[in-house]
Design a protein around this motif. Sequence first.
Motif, PDB file in Angstrom:
ATOM      1  N   ARG A 184       0.725  -0.914   0.145  1.00 13.49           N
ATOM      2  CA  ARG A 184      -0.267  -0.099  -0.155  1.00 13.49           C
ATOM      3  C   ARG A 184       0.862   1.363   0.007  1.00 13.49           C
ATOM      4  N   THR A 185       0.434   2.134  -0.993  1.00 11.27           N
ATOM      5  CA  THR A 185       1.774   3.585  -1.283  1.00 11.27           C
ATOM      6  C   THR A 185       1.095   4.351  -0.262  1.00 11.27           C
ATOM      7  N   TYR A 186       1.957   5.142   0.995  1.00  9.89           N
ATOM      8  CA  TYR A 186       1.351   6.309   1.359  1.00  9.89           C
ATOM      9  C   TYR A 186       2.363   7.601   0.996  1.00  9.89           C
ATOM     10  N   SER A 187       2.153   8.302   0.647  1.00 13.53           N
ATOM     11  CA  SER A 187       2.894   9.822   1.163  1.00 13.53           C
ATOM     12  C   SER A 187       3.580  10.405   1.974  1.00 13.53           C
ATOM     13  N   VAL A 202      -8.480   6.723   6.594  1.00 12.53           N
ATOM     14  CA  VAL A 202      -9.223   5.461   7.661  1.00 12.53           C
ATOM     15  C   VAL A 202     -10.607   4.952   6.762  1.00 12.53           C
ATOM     16  N   HIS A 203     -10.828   4.650   5.691  1.00  6.46           N
ATOM     17  CA  HIS A 203     -12.021   5.049   4.250  1.00  6.46           C
ATOM     18  C   HIS A 203     -13.239   3.957   5.058  1.00  6.46           C
ATOM     19  N   GLY A 204     -13.907   4.014   5.928  1.00  3.67           N
ATOM     20  CA  GLY A 204     -14.480   3.225   6.333  1.00  3.67           C
ATOM     21  C   GLY A 204     -13.583   2.155   7.318  1.00  3.67           C
ATOM     22  N   SER A 205     -15.196   0.562   6.853  1.00  2.00           N
ATOM     23  CA  SER A 205     -14.132  -0.560   7.301  1.00  2.00           C
ATOM     24  C   SER A 205     -13.577  -1.035   6.117  1.00  2.00           C
ATOM     25  N   VAL A 206     -13.732  -0.637   4.969  1.00  2.00           N
ATOM     26  CA  VAL A 206     -12.613  -1.569   4.041  1.00  2.00           C
ATOM     27  C   VAL A 206     -11.531  -1.133   3.130  1.00  2.00           C
ATOM     28  N   GLY A 207     -10.592  -2.212   3.361  1.00  2.00           N
ATOM     29  CA  GLY A 207      -9.387  -1.383   2.541  1.00  2.00           C
ATOM     30  C   GLY A 207      -8.263  -2.002   4.077  1.00  2.00           C
ATOM     31  N   VAL A 208      -7.085  -2.498   3.421  1.00  2.33           N
ATOM     32  CA  VAL A 208      -6.034  -2.694   3.951  1.00  2.33           C
ATOM     33  C   VAL A 208      -5.470  -2.091   4.965  1.00  2.33           C
ATOM     34  N   GLY A 209      -4.265  -1.186   4.037  1.00  6.56           N
ATOM     35  CA  GLY A 209      -3.689   0.263   4.656  1.00  6.56           C
ATOM     36  C   GLY A 209      -4.828   1.231   5.454  1.00  6.56           C
ATOM     37  N   GLY A 210      -5.930   1.299   5.897  1.00  8.01           N
ATOM     38  CA  GLY A 210      -7.168   2.104   6.197  1.00  8.01           C
ATOM     39  C   GLY A 210      -7.233   1.656   7.386  1.00  8.01           C
ATOM     40  N   ASP A 244      -7.383  15.442  -3.240  1.00  8.03           N
ATOM     41  CA  ASP A 244      -8.665  14.564  -2.774  1.00  8.03           C
ATOM     42  C   ASP A 244      -8.281  14.510  -1.148  1.00  8.03           C
ATOM     43  N   ASN A 245      -8.137  13.633  -0.328  1.00 10.91           N
ATOM     44  CA  ASN A 245      -8.236  13.108   0.734  1.00 10.91           C
ATOM     45  C   ASN A 245      -7.092  12.329   0.866  1.00 10.91           C
ATOM     46  N   ALA A 246      -6.640  11.031  -0.113  1.00 15.47           N
ATOM     47  CA  ALA A 246      -5.121  10.758  -0.477  1.00 15.47           C
ATOM     48  C   ALA A 246      -4.199  11.505  -1.212  1.00 15.47           C
ATOM     49  N   GLY A 354      -2.798   8.853 -10.595  1.00 18.45           N
ATOM     50  CA  GLY A 354      -4.152   8.594 -10.074  1.00 18.45           C
ATOM     51  C   GLY A 354      -4.014   8.261  -8.850  1.00 18.45           C
ATOM     52  N   TYR A 355      -3.771   8.440  -7.331  1.00 16.85           N
ATOM     53  CA  TYR A 355      -3.701   7.713  -6.244  1.00 16.85           C
ATOM     54  C   TYR A 355      -4.407   6.240  -5.838  1.00 16.85           C
ATOM     55  N   TRP A 356      -5.858   6.300  -6.524  1.00 16.97           N
ATOM     56  CA  TRP A 356      -6.596   5.353  -6.098  1.00 16.97           C
ATOM     57  C   TRP A 356      -8.020   5.085  -6.848  1.00 16.97           C
ATOM     58  N   ALA A 357      -8.672   3.859  -7.281  1.00 17.52           N
ATOM     59  CA  ALA A 357      -9.757   4.091  -8.268  1.00 17.52           C
ATOM     60  C   ALA A 357     -10.931   3.165  -7.394  1.00 17.52           C
ATOM     61  N   LYS A 358     -11.977   4.631  -7.844  1.00 15.47           N
ATOM     62  CA  LYS A 358     -13.659   3.626  -6.903  1.00 15.47           C
ATOM     63  C   LYS A 358     -13.246   2.280  -7.233  1.00 15.47           C
ATOM     64  N   GLY A 359     -13.868   1.435  -5.952  1.00 13.57           N
ATOM     65  CA  GLY A 359     -14.246   0.377  -6.365  1.00 13.57           C
ATOM     66  C   GLY A 359     -12.856  -0.778  -6.461  1.00 13.57           C
ATOM     67  N   ARG A 360     -11.829   0.094  -6.652  1.00 14.64           N
ATOM     68  CA  ARG A 360     -10.949  -0.972  -7.321  1.00 14.64           C
ATOM     69  C   ARG A 360     -10.074  -1.340  -5.588  1.00 14.64           C
TER      70      ARG A 360
HETATM   71  C1  LIG Z   1       2.226   7.389  -5.015  1.00 14.54           C
HETATM   72  C2  LIG Z   1       0.541   8.053  -4.103  1.00 14.54           C
HETATM   73  C3  LIG Z   1       1.205   8.206  -3.155  1.00 14.54           C
HETATM   74  C4  LIG Z   1      -0.080   7.945  -1.893  1.00 14.54           C
HETATM   75  N1  LIG Z   1      -0.215   8.720  -0.933  1.00 14.54           N
HETATM   76  C5  LIG Z   1      -1.571   8.278  -0.028  1.00 14.54           C
HETATM   77  C6  LIG Z   1      -1.396   8.739   1.562  1.00 14.54           C
HETATM   78  O1  LIG Z   1      -0.512   9.005   2.008  1.00 14.54           O
HETATM   79  N2  LIG Z   1      -2.350   8.808   1.851  1.00 14.54           N
HETATM   80  C7  LIG Z   1      -3.317   8.277   1.585  1.00 14.54           C
HETATM   81  O2  LIG Z   1      -4.363   7.714   2.364  1.00 14.54           O
HETATM   82  N3  LIG Z   1      -3.186   7.142   0.450  1.00 14.54           N
HETATM   83  C8  LIG Z   1      -2.499   7.300  -0.162  1.00 14.54           C
HETATM   84  N4  LIG Z   1      -2.559   6.809  -1.020  1.00 14.54           N
HETATM   85  C9  LIG Z   1      -3.757   6.294  -1.679  1.00 14.54           C
HETATM   86  C10 LIG Z   1      -3.933   5.284  -1.376  1.00 14.54           C
HETATM   87  O3  LIG Z   1      -2.478   4.064  -1.678  1.00 14.54           O
HETATM   88  C11 LIG Z   1      -4.636   4.253  -1.985  1.00 14.54           C
HETATM   89  O4  LIG Z   1      -5.882   4.663  -1.811  1.00 14.54           O
HETATM   90  C12 LIG Z   1      -5.160   2.718  -1.355  1.00 14.54           C
HETATM   91  O5  LIG Z   1      -5.964   2.148  -1.998  1.00 14.54           O
HETATM   92  C13 LIG Z   1      -5.162   2.158  -0.109  1.00 14.54           C
HETATM   93  O6  LIG Z   1      -4.937   1.559   0.851  1.00 14.54           O
HETATM   94  P1  LIG Z   1      -6.332   0.355   1.487  1.00 14.54           P
HETATM   95  O7  LIG Z   1      -5.778  -1.061   1.946  1.00 14.54           O
HETATM   96  O8  LIG Z   1      -6.672   1.489   2.589  1.00 14.54           O
HETATM   97  O9  LIG Z   1      -7.850  -0.139   0.380  1.00 14.54           O
HETATM   98  P2  LIG Z   1      -7.629  -0.783  -0.394  1.00 14.54           P
HETATM   99  O10 LIG Z   1      -8.257  -2.133  -0.182  1.00 14.54           O
HETATM  100  O11 LIG Z   1      -6.450  -0.385  -1.902  1.00 14.54           O
HETATM  101  O12 LIG Z   1      -8.865  -0.408  -0.919  1.00 14.54           O
HETATM  102  C14 LIG Z   1     -10.112  -1.074  -0.587  1.00 14.54           C
HETATM  103  C15 LIG Z   1     -12.113   0.000  -0.975  1.00 14.54           C
HETATM  104  O13 LIG Z   1     -11.074   1.242  -1.130  1.00 14.54           O
HETATM  105  C16 LIG Z   1     -11.599   2.284  -1.938  1.00 14.54           C
HETATM  106  N5  LIG Z   1     -10.245   3.223  -2.026  1.00 14.54           N
HETATM  107  C17 LIG Z   1      -9.491   3.372  -1.516  1.00 14.54           C
HETATM  108  N6  LIG Z   1      -8.290   4.760  -1.045  1.00 14.54           N
HETATM  109  C18 LIG Z   1      -9.707   4.993  -0.823  1.00 14.54           C
HETATM  110  C19 LIG Z   1      -9.571   6.583  -0.265  1.00 14.54           C
HETATM  111  N7  LIG Z   1      -8.765   7.672  -0.271  1.00 14.54           N
HETATM  112  N8  LIG Z   1     -10.641   7.420  -0.409  1.00 14.54           N
HETATM  113  C20 LIG Z   1     -12.142   6.102  -0.576  1.00 14.54           C
HETATM  114  N9  LIG Z   1     -11.922   5.009  -0.511  1.00 14.54           N
HETATM  115  C21 LIG Z   1     -10.891   4.799  -1.149  1.00 14.54           C
HETATM  116  C22 LIG Z   1     -10.842   1.630  -3.088  1.00 14.54           C
HETATM  117  O14 LIG Z   1     -11.394   2.056  -3.913  1.00 14.54           O
HETATM  118  C23 LIG Z   1     -11.332   0.332  -2.762  1.00 14.54           C
HETATM  119  O15 LIG Z   1     -12.658   0.377  -3.028  1.00 14.54           O
HETATM  120  C24 LIG Z   1      -1.227   7.375  -2.082  1.00 14.54           C
HETATM  121  C25 LIG Z   1      -1.397   6.577  -3.776  1.00 14.54           C
HETATM  122  C26 LIG Z   1      -0.249   6.840  -4.044  1.00 14.54           C
HETATM  123  C27 LIG Z   1       0.347   5.827  -5.975  1.00 14.54           C
END
Ligand SMILES: Cc1cc2nc3c(=O)[nH]c(=O)nc-3n(C[C@H](O)[C@H](O)[C@H](O)COP(=O)(O)OP(=O)(O)OC[C@H]3O[C@@H](n4cnc5c(N)ncnc54)[C@H](O)[C@@H]3O)c2cc1C
Length: 379
Positions: A184-187, A202-210, A244-246, A354-360
Amino acid sequence: MSHKPYKQFDKSTPEYWAHRAAYKAEKYARKAAKYAYKAADAAVVAAGQAALVGGAGLRDGGVDPTRGGVDPARGASQGAVEVPDEAAAEAAHTTVFYRSQGILPSADRPVKPKRKQHVLTVLKRTELTPHLVELRLGGDGFAGFTPNEFTDAYVKLLLPTTQSGLVPPYQLDALPSHLRPVKRTYSVRRVNDDSIDINVVVHGSVGVGGTWARSVAVGDQVALLGPGGKYRPDPLLSHVFIGDNAAISAISHSVEQLLADNPAARAEVVIFVAHESEQLEIPAGENVRTQWLVVPNYPVSDTHMADAFADLDLPDLGSGGVQVFAHGERGNIKALRRLLRQRQQPRNQLSISGYWAKGRNEDRFQAEKHEPIGQIEED
Ligand SMILES: Cc1cc2nc3c(=O)[nH]c(=O)nc-3n(C[C@H](O)[C@H](O)[C@H](O)COP(=O)(O)OP(=O)(O)OC[C@H]3O[C@@H](n4cnc5c(N)ncnc54)[C@H](O)[C@@H]3O)c2cc1C
């Protein structure tokens, strides 16, 4: 006709029983060879995991018998089943093959992670907003981490699934795909003397990083790769930062650096969030104008960013006097890219992705970068 040759004899004859015994011996030897092969395969996985949990002396590919593993290279016959020589030989052959491919660690060919992993410790955890967690990462592992000078610097966290029980650093090449940690990528929000800070949405209860950021505690360890990055604002130009938030972290870092280099720099900052509570302080300068645009359930269209950009009062972009930094949800970034092309924004004054994509999730999102849907630069 039966494929069992002993059936040609009468059951009452000694030939029947002799041929039957020979047939069964051969059949089960074949099965043993097959399962020894599977055992060798399992040993590859076990060796990778055992090495990760610090099993001393496992580098030669053997599996610690106290862990109930099998050493195919030694023709292991642990437990109740005796493995025939030919089966053991086949298993050993498999092991040699895996070693030659660099899949299985060996004394002369340890499997090394492709990119250097830094194992950092969570030193501090702060909830900046209900949806954004700042983590300070440092500790002993920070000595090997070399920050770069870019304000879009990013790291890739390696986050294992909780079921795998793995601890960092990870022998990524030795792990089967289902056990490999996700990236998972973070700035990098800021670089301190002994640590870096990252801001995780932290976007709800989904996502590994959040969800990881929501529950991680001070003292926990995390492995990461990087840093990458390539942008730093030119202090002599005007700027638009839109995201946006990311992108809050990268935008904040960039504006902070810009103002440090030129306190009078001109900048328009536009950030989309889904909740009012997501707004936080962005570094302020006399010529920096910041807009937080709250869109419930953001994004509900692909044109939020393009529309907001079109509303900005900017000089002619074709002259190259304005640097644009645009990062966030992919659909919006693609639409904004189209507008910037129409407005003839020079490519060398543009940082866009793009930093993320809706639904992916990120795995799918990254994979799609090689497909038309993932391309920001359309023909
Ligand atoms: C170069 C780069 C720098 C980035 N910097 C940051 C940063 O500093 N902080 C940060 O939080 N993210 C940042 N991102 C984006 C982050 O890597 C993605 O949002 C990632 O998908 C988060 O992982 P996750 O495990 O939380 O969610 P995932 O498991 O990847 O996704 C699960 C679901 O959550 C949704 N989702 C993902 N991100 C968001 C969001 N931001 N808002 C709403 N829904 C979302 C997806 O569409 C998917 O449906 C960066 C990405 C890149 C490429």
